[in-house]
Write a protein that holds these residues in place. Structure first.
Motif, PDB file in Angstrom:
ATOM      1  N   GLY A 137       2.150  14.177  -2.635  1.00  0.00           N
ATOM      2  CA  GLY A 137       2.010  13.193  -1.731  1.00  0.00           C
ATOM      3  C   GLY A 137       0.919  12.115  -2.143  1.00  0.00           C
ATOM      4  O   GLY A 137       0.392  12.327  -3.201  1.00  0.00           O
ATOM      5  N   GLN A 190      -2.176   7.772   1.423  1.00  0.00           N
ATOM      6  CA  GLN A 190      -1.861   6.788   2.466  1.00  0.00           C
ATOM      7  C   GLN A 190      -1.180   7.025   3.456  1.00  0.00           C
ATOM      8  O   GLN A 190      -0.823   6.527   4.532  1.00  0.00           O
ATOM      9  N   ASN A 191      -0.228   8.274   3.414  1.00  0.00           N
ATOM     10  CA  ASN A 191       0.559   8.752   4.149  1.00  0.00           C
ATOM     11  C   ASN A 191      -0.334   9.506   5.523  1.00  0.00           C
ATOM     12  O   ASN A 191      -0.800  10.304   5.313  1.00  0.00           O
ATOM     13  N   ASP A 250       1.368  10.721  -6.517  1.00  0.00           N
ATOM     14  CA  ASP A 250       2.185  11.275  -6.038  1.00  0.00           C
ATOM     15  C   ASP A 250       1.802  12.838  -5.942  1.00  0.00           C
ATOM     16  O   ASP A 250       2.480  13.644  -5.375  1.00  0.00           O
ATOM     17  N   HIS A 271       0.770  11.469   7.937  1.00  0.00           N
ATOM     18  CA  HIS A 271       1.045  13.021   7.915  1.00  0.00           C
ATOM     19  C   HIS A 271       0.308  13.920   6.960  1.00  0.00           C
ATOM     20  O   HIS A 271      -0.517  14.816   7.765  1.00  0.00           O
TER      21      HIS A 271
END
Lengths: 299, 299
Positions: free
Chosen positions: A264, A267-268, A212, A270
């Motif tokens: 983050g 895999q996101n 994360d 954005h």
């Protein structure tokens, strides 16, 4: 992004990094009882590890390069005194990745041989950060001679060897146990909310599914608004920046590398888009890792 | 802006800050021959000054507070090793202002008593930054014991007193002259483009008409995009940011004060507007000064 080789979960990753006897080899800077060693024990507490102490931060990186160890653990920032410049530089110099993080509460304590008292002390040994974190306490004893040492734990070991009531060390409670010293005064650090953040470094880029936090280092064209342009990509993609640290570029006085941490998982989509945009705008770009944020752990 | 009390030119300002005998009182940390003392001589070279050495950075701030001195000169950043955290913190703690800047080229040299040679040396004394800046040179002599000292110039003075060929100091050429030492090896710093930036601090806010650099320290709400919002005001008003330095907020681990330097003079209305906008968005805001940018000076 070429750097993103694979996405694993922590279990798979550890299975690949073990020795034949099942042990994971981990390196840290310092000696037994140092805060780095304590952070390592806490991070790998469920794993079977064999640990190696190294004299300098760079020795840990060199051991990773030589594949002597699978992971190195290094302090990168203290919540009272700030970033540790040498570790930031080594992260850029070596082609390694951050794969984990651990924040440990640091308390400093005045340690002496059995029976020693405040009024006996003439000389105090510690790492410069030990002195800096205890600066308010030390103001009451201006006659003490402060002697800087490589490591708080090594200074505690030295006090044990010298066996003199005139000498004390500033170090952790754990070193008092290890070297059979008395705690003359505990928790002498002025900031009682004092944490050191450690990173776990590997020669391979691993992203666990629960990662994360992302770290990168960039340098930008030396023109107005270039940092603003980069932060705009974060804002437009609703990405939360956690930290920005400026470090000098050696051959260009008063120009800087920016080490940026943000929330983050790669895999996101954005986030991938923002990173691609930033890479295009940068003179230098390196993804330092995508890992799980460390909680603050009390010792 | 309440902090902006007056705009003067340097001559008027100095006339107000002189003693009865016409001398300006200036304080610095260290001893004669230190880089701070050299920077002070260079900055005030056309003025009649009386200078006072102080033991710690905070002693200089305290002397300003007690009006013992009119100006203090302090190192704030090295172009190889980065910002000096303690001076950043003191600037926020005391209600003083930056009124000038001076960048001095730093060379480190290995100094010994007359006739001493490389092969005689067993122990080397210097400030930790002296060792850090000479790290590549020192790698060739792993058997030398490195002993950290408060100041490069004090370590040179110590070598003179000890009068032993086994002991050397890492310090400036100027200290070799002062303490009658031989330069065993010159320019041992790995980065030959090595500058230290010094600031001149005063208890009064003075803006000279030729001022072209502004410093401020802010803290921001802990939410996504807050730093981006601040940088946007700079970009929209075409203001060039020179530097951003993050320093820890003591009682809020992993939150930061941002020290921001940018180009401009407070008489510029665009700039006043941007600063007013930033102040409104900040949890903490302090204008640290508007002064003339220091050029890089070779010693």
């Amino acid at each position: 992004m070429g750097a993103l080789k694979r996405v694993t979960n922590k279990k798979d990753e550890l299975e690949e990094k073990t020795c034949k006897n099942g042990q994971i080899k981990v390196g840290y800077q310092g000696v037994e009882g140092s805060f780095s060693e304590q952070a390592m024990r806490k991070y790998f507490e469920e794993d079977d590890i064999s640990s190696s102490p190294f004299e300098t931060f760079e020795d840990v990186f060199q051991a990773l390069k030589d594949r002597e160890i699978s992971y190195g653990i290094l302090p990168i920032e203290n919540s009272s005194t700030g970033g540790i410049g040498e570790v930031y530089s080594l992260l850029r110099k070596y082609d390694f990745y951050i794969v984990g993080e651990m924040c440990i509460k640091i308390t400093q304590n005045l340690l002496g041989i059995k029976g020693s008292k405040l009024e006996d002390i003439e000389e105090v040994y510690s790492h410069p950060q030990g002195f800096e974190q205890s600066v308010e306490f030390l103001k009451d004893y201006p006659h003490w001679k402060l002697i800087p040492y490589k490591n708080t734990a090594i200074s505690a070991k030295y006090i044990r060897e010298e066996n003199s009531k005139k000498k004390a060390a500033i170090a952790s409670k754990r070193t008092a146990e290890l070297y059979h010293l008395d705690i003359i005064q505990q928790n002498i650090n002025f900031n009682q909310d004092n944490y050191t953040r450690f990173i776990i470094v590997s020669a391979d880029f691993d992203v666990t599914t629960d990662a994360d936090k992302i770290s990168m280092v960039i340098s930008l064209p030396h023109k107005p608004g270039s940092l603003y342009q980069v932060l705009r990509y974060f804002a437009e993609n609703h990405l939360n920046m956690l930290k920005i640290e400026s470090r000098p570029i050696l051959d260009r006085p008063w120009e800087y590398f920016f080490y940026i941490d943000f929330e983050g998982n790669l895999q996101n989509p954005h986030l991938k888009k923002a990173i691609d945009q930033i890479e295009k705008k940068s003179n230098f770009f390196k993804l330092l890792g995508n890992y799980r944020k460390g909680r603050n752990i009390n010792q």
